[in-house]
Design a protein around this motif. Sequence first.
Motif, PDB file in Angstrom:
ATOM      1  N   UNK A 208     -32.415  46.562   9.927  1.00 29.83           N
ATOM      2  CA  UNK A 208     -31.971  45.231   9.520  1.00 29.83           C
ATOM      3  C   UNK A 208     -32.427  44.214  10.549  1.00 29.83           C
ATOM      4  N   UNK A 215     -31.443  37.036   7.255  1.00 31.14           N
ATOM      5  CA  UNK A 215     -31.116  38.454   7.379  1.00 31.14           C
ATOM      6  C   UNK A 215     -32.032  39.193   6.405  1.00 31.14           C
ATOM      7  N   UNK A 216     -32.559  40.309   6.856  1.00 29.88           N
ATOM      8  CA  UNK A 216     -33.513  41.044   6.027  1.00 29.88           C
ATOM      9  C   UNK A 216     -33.303  42.530   6.228  1.00 29.88           C
ATOM     10  N   UNK A 217     -33.326  43.289   5.129  1.00 24.93           N
ATOM     11  CA  UNK A 217     -33.092  44.726   5.231  1.00 24.93           C
ATOM     12  C   UNK A 217     -34.310  45.495   4.746  1.00 24.93           C
TER      13      UNK A 217
ATOM     14  N   UNK B 219     -30.557  47.948  -0.535  1.00 21.40           N
ATOM     15  CA  UNK B 219     -29.823  48.002   0.732  1.00 21.40           C
ATOM     16  C   UNK B 219     -28.331  47.869   0.491  1.00 21.40           C
ATOM     17  N   UNK B 222     -24.108  43.764   3.783  1.00 17.39           N
ATOM     18  CA  UNK B 222     -23.332  43.749   5.028  1.00 17.39           C
ATOM     19  C   UNK B 222     -22.195  42.750   4.922  1.00 17.39           C
ATOM     20  N   UNK B 301     -32.941  37.659  -1.438  1.00 15.31           N
ATOM     21  CA  UNK B 301     -33.326  37.075  -0.154  1.00 15.31           C
ATOM     22  C   UNK B 301     -33.392  38.129   0.939  1.00 15.31           C
ATOM     23  N   UNK B 302     -32.451  39.069   0.906  1.00 12.22           N
ATOM     24  CA  UNK B 302     -32.367  40.072   1.971  1.00 12.22           C
ATOM     25  C   UNK B 302     -33.499  41.091   1.909  1.00 12.22           C
ATOM     26  N   UNK B 303     -34.168  41.193   0.762  1.00 14.55           N
ATOM     27  CA  UNK B 303     -35.130  42.279   0.600  1.00 14.55           C
ATOM     28  C   UNK B 303     -36.562  41.808   0.380  1.00 14.55           C
ATOM     29  N   UNK B 304     -36.757  40.527   0.169  1.00 18.32           N
ATOM     30  CA  UNK B 304     -38.088  40.022  -0.163  1.00 18.32           C
ATOM     31  C   UNK B 304     -38.949  39.902   1.096  1.00 18.32           C
TER      32      UNK B 304
END
Lengths: 305, 305
Positions: A208, A215-217, B219, B222, B301-304
């Motif tokens: 992460x 924030x990016x996973x 993911x 969180x 947003x978290x995975x792109x």
Amino acid sequence: MSLVVVGSVAYDGVETPHGKVDRMLGGAATYIGLAASYFAAVKIVAVVGDDFAPEDYDLLASRGIDLEGLERAPGKTFFWAGKYSADMNERETLCTDLNVFADFRPKLPESYRPAPYLLLGNIQPELQRGVRAQMSNLRLAGGDTMNYWIRDYRAELLETLREWDFLLINDSEARMLAGEYNLRRAAAKIRDMGPRTLVVKRGEYGAILFADGCQFTAPGYLLDRVIDPTGAGDSFAGGFIGYLAQQGVDPAGGPCDMRDLRRAVIYGSVMGSFCCEAFGVERFRTLTQGEVEDRYREFKTFTDF
Amino acid sequence: MSLVVVGSVAYDGVETPHGKVDRMLGGAATYIGLAASYFAAVKIVAVVGDDFAPEDYDLLASRGIDLEGLERAPGKTFFWAGKYSADMNERETLCTDLNVFADFRPKLPESYRPAPYLLLGNIQPELQRGVRAQMSNLRLAGGDTMNYWIRDYRAELLETLREWDFLLINDSEARMLAGEYNLRRAAAKIRDMGPRTLVVKRGEYGAILFADGCQFTAPGYLLDRVIDPTGAGDSFAGGFIGYLAQQGVDPAGGPCDMRDLRRAVIYGSVMGSFCCEAFGVERFRTLTQGEVEDRYREFKTFTDF
């Protein structure tokens, strides 16, 4: 653009459910340097003993790695041995012989000092700070640490972290450093210690990224067979900083481009996954640029919705 | 399109580091039904005792859930109590009183039988098979199971799984069912048992979808605070099947549209994450469609990259 990597160059003995190797090339700087060499011009700072084999030197050199900073000292090279549990999520250290590494005081060759990128592998925080001070033209500096420094060298580590742009750390160490179990809140605390960019590594579960406003996973890559996870975290670090150096990322001109940081995390994951496919550094002997790009595209496929 | 959900409607007593509730509405069918109700017309099949409170009935009804199949039997409603560890990754069962659930033989109202979608919550595999046999017009059927059935009712479970289109299962159970630690190979074995679509849930680490020619990783979300993880897996299942029912996915016309399956996994993750934000089903009392869509976009947003 060029990248200085500081850390251990070592010999490892490793046992996993897939086999046992008594002695093979290892060490943080080795893995970081090999992985980063797919993206950037790497300069290694480390120390080895007079037992360091010419073929191991040649492997690093064959990847175009600058070895002017690889000091050779009388005595034996750092040796570590460990054994993995059946599920490979735990490992037991069987032996740590620091040897010549015990007196390692990294001194940078003149030609290394203007390099814009710096990756400080997991060594004593004071030594990490000393290396950073020798750099004359830094754009981006950061590195790794571990539970031992967090617990027993906390004040020194905090002083070191203050100067870092990024920190790569695993989840249990992030929790320990922050004194906070919840990862989101732990990340906020750590980013207040200095490194505005934080990558929390979660082993097989991925990583992460926490950065300004983002924030990016990244998922873990599911391998059919994990042969040996030794060096996966360092290979991740090498792919991460290597990609940023290749892109010439410059946070001085504003916050890091988030797209570059996200992609750097994916390239880190790619290099970490390859590392696990064979014992030690074996996979890097055959790994091609094309395979790296193919796996990057697989990550796209695995996460797009 | 309408969806039949079978499972327990129960009372739970739960203790987490954030507090303790002695008795509150719970049960797999409750969580699945509430989560799915944000997407599709849900019909619940379950049994409760004569102690089942009108306000709990009203909560389910207020979400538009069809309760014709909610049987009321003399005796007490199924009661479960558990206590979570400090990091909430483990829980100890303190009490399981099956009560009226012990004699549960699900019988579907006539009006339920033509529904095209079926989610079989975690109950005895033979009962799951019996429910499926009562459906007259199925497009997509699948469900959940647990370690107890895998270990002690294996033959029965395998017979049941053969008829399923999809299975939702957590990672340790997937490993147990397949007899294989490596998740990628475990998934291949399980898909050969029947369910061509397999979702492996990994708690805080997210979920992995395995389907024909496709692998997809979502993911974990969180949260700043995980208040109570009870029901998160069932809420995931509700979001997953609810979205597929909303989209009218029909695998008879060829393999499931992978884009729909991927998005279903994300909606599952969204609903699971909301579930953890409060004790029991509390979060579903206030959760709006807009919040669901906002969190779906956050996952983007978290995975792109």
